[in-house]
Design a protein around this motif. Structure first.
Motif, PDB file in Angstrom:
ATOM      1  N   PRO A   1     -27.063  -9.905  20.354  1.00 26.82           N
ATOM      2  CA  PRO A   1     -27.366  -8.806  19.200  1.00 26.82           C
ATOM      3  C   PRO A   1     -26.955  -8.938  17.975  1.00 26.82           C
ATOM      4  N   GLU A   2     -27.429  -8.287  16.959  1.00 30.44           N
ATOM      5  CA  GLU A   2     -26.947  -8.404  15.509  1.00 30.44           C
ATOM      6  C   GLU A   2     -25.651  -7.729  15.252  1.00 30.44           C
ATOM      7  N   MET A   3     -24.676  -8.483  14.921  1.00 30.12           N
ATOM      8  CA  MET A   3     -23.346  -7.843  14.982  1.00 30.12           C
ATOM      9  C   MET A   3     -22.820  -7.404  13.663  1.00 30.12           C
ATOM     10  N   ILE A   4     -22.327  -6.112  13.626  1.00 31.08           N
ATOM     11  CA  ILE A   4     -22.289  -5.269  12.588  1.00 31.08           C
ATOM     12  C   ILE A   4     -20.492  -5.069  12.700  1.00 31.08           C
ATOM     13  N   SER A   5     -20.017  -5.039  11.636  1.00 33.57           N
ATOM     14  CA  SER A   5     -18.454  -4.664  11.601  1.00 33.57           C
ATOM     15  C   SER A   5     -18.021  -3.372  11.934  1.00 33.57           C
ATOM     16  N   LYS A   6     -17.096  -3.315  12.787  1.00 34.73           N
ATOM     17  CA  LYS A   6     -16.486  -2.158  13.103  1.00 34.73           C
ATOM     18  C   LYS A   6     -15.779  -1.142  12.010  1.00 34.73           C
ATOM     19  N   THR A   7     -15.443  -2.094  11.156  1.00 33.30           N
ATOM     20  CA  THR A   7     -15.014  -1.293   9.957  1.00 33.30           C
ATOM     21  C   THR A   7     -15.584  -1.109   9.068  1.00 33.30           C
ATOM     22  N   GLU A   8     -17.028  -1.380   9.121  1.00 39.20           N
ATOM     23  CA  GLU A   8     -18.047  -1.173   8.187  1.00 39.20           C
ATOM     24  C   GLU A   8     -17.891  -1.864   6.836  1.00 39.20           C
TER      25      GLU A   8
ATOM     26  N   LYS B   1     -27.583 -14.021  15.807  1.00 39.49           N
ATOM     27  CA  LYS B   1     -28.944 -13.304  15.544  1.00 39.49           C
ATOM     28  C   LYS B   1     -28.555 -12.991  14.078  1.00 39.49           C
ATOM     29  N   ASN B   2     -27.428 -12.662  13.473  1.00 33.94           N
ATOM     30  CA  ASN B   2     -27.407 -12.588  12.158  1.00 33.94           C
ATOM     31  C   ASN B   2     -27.825 -13.847  11.138  1.00 33.94           C
ATOM     32  N   THR B   3     -27.426 -14.894  11.525  1.00 37.04           N
ATOM     33  CA  THR B   3     -27.788 -16.039  10.893  1.00 37.04           C
ATOM     34  C   THR B   3     -29.303 -16.119  10.911  1.00 37.04           C
ATOM     35  N   TYR B   4     -29.911 -15.912  11.950  1.00 33.53           N
ATOM     36  CA  TYR B   4     -31.511 -15.902  12.230  1.00 33.53           C
ATOM     37  C   TYR B   4     -32.244 -14.900  11.360  1.00 33.53           C
TER      38      TYR B   4
ATOM     39  N   GLN C   1     -29.553 -17.164   5.239  1.00 29.93           N
ATOM     40  CA  GLN C   1     -28.870 -17.579   3.983  1.00 29.93           C
ATOM     41  C   GLN C   1     -28.563 -19.080   4.022  1.00 29.93           C
ATOM     42  N   ASP C   2     -28.521 -19.458   5.056  1.00 31.50           N
ATOM     43  CA  ASP C   2     -28.187 -20.759   5.450  1.00 31.50           C
ATOM     44  C   ASP C   2     -29.480 -21.399   6.214  1.00 31.50           C
ATOM     45  N   ILE C   3     -30.284 -22.024   5.529  1.00 28.57           N
ATOM     46  CA  ILE C   3     -31.541 -22.647   6.047  1.00 28.57           C
ATOM     47  C   ILE C   3     -31.198 -23.906   7.100  1.00 28.57           C
ATOM     48  N   THR C   4     -30.117 -24.495   6.960  1.00 19.11           N
ATOM     49  CA  THR C   4     -29.832 -25.613   7.866  1.00 19.11           C
ATOM     50  C   THR C   4     -29.289 -24.916   9.058  1.00 19.11           C
ATOM     51  N   LYS C   5     -28.560 -24.251   9.057  1.00 21.43           N
ATOM     52  CA  LYS C   5     -28.426 -23.439  10.388  1.00 21.43           C
ATOM     53  C   LYS C   5     -29.371 -22.528  10.974  1.00 21.43           C
TER      54      LYS C   5
END
Length: 239
Positions: free
Chosen positions: A181-188, A198-201, A205-209
């Motif tokens: 899943p896309e991870m979102i911070s609990k503290t916003e 999922k966030n990386t995909y 922002q980092d094409i290598t990753k």
């Protein structure tokens, strides 16, 4: 032996050369397109948990290509396949040059800056892999040329289309699901987009990753779409 078994045996005996040729062509297409992608991702050397995701993304694009080729005439089919393999190997070599020269990969829109790189070294495994991929492509093209032109009726076209949609959808859907899943911070608070797969995909922002997660075909497609979108927005602003 039943009547159906006899019919199947007769068909296989009469068309065994065509069946073997088709299997060899299918294997050639798969290997020639998988090899550059695997070698490039191995060059990055990142530890990614979702190891099946990039393979499934790549397979989805290969199945799509095969599905399209089925509906084309032999000459057009050969051209499409040859251009795809050639373009893929060029992308892989360019990305390896960027990785060696600046320590990271680049989006398609930055490929023209390749001339600014001072270190023009390419790893041997990339060169050997490209040569093998192109050699397999050459053999596959010869087999495609020798293969007789086939004509599909309406039902065969429908079946082929449905199988293509199912295979592509299954591979791409499974690949995306395996990223989690896309991870979102609990503290916003703002979280590192590269912290979770999922966030990386999604953020890219980092094409290598991202390349390690999605493979060369998925990443190149998304990079081209993003570049065309930027160019379209620029033209609208200029007008």
């Amino acid at each position: 032996m039943t009547k159906q078994d006899k019919q199947l045996y007769t068909y296989l005996h009469a068309h065994y050369r065509m069946i073997i040729s088709s299997l060899l062509i299918l294997m050639g297409i798969m290997i020639s397109l998988l090899l550059p992608d695997i070698l490039l991702r191995n060059r990055i050397g990142l530890e990614i948990k979702a190891s099946w995701s990039p393979l499934l993304f790549t397979l989805s694009w290969i199945f799509l290509l095969i599905g399209i080729m089925i509906f084309l005439k032999k000459r057009t089919r050969m051209i499409l396949y040859g251009v795809t393999v050639g373009f893929t190997n060029i992308i892989v070599i360019l990305q390896d040059l960027f990785l060696n020269g600046q320590g990271k990969m680049s989006q398609v829109e930055s490929f023209l800056t390749i001339f600014k790189i001072k270190d023009f070294t390419i790893h041997g495994d990339i060169i050997i892999g490209s040569i093998i991929s192109l050699a397999i492509m050459g053999i596959t093209l010869v087999l495609l040329k020798k293969q007789e032109e086939y004509h599909m009726d309406r039902y065969q076209k429908i079946y082929s289309l449905l199988i293509t949609i199912i295979l592509v959808g299954f591979c791409k859907g499974s690949a995306t699901t395996l990223l989690g899943p896309e991870m979102i911070s609990k503290t916003e608070k703002k979280v590192d987009p590269n912290l979770f797969e999922k966030n990386t995909y999604l953020t890219r922002q980092d094409i290598t990753k991202t390349m390690k997660l999605s493979g060369v075909y998925e990443e190149t497609y998304r990079s081209i779409c993003e570049w065309l979108s930027k160019e379209y927005e620029k033209r609208n602003l200029e007008e």
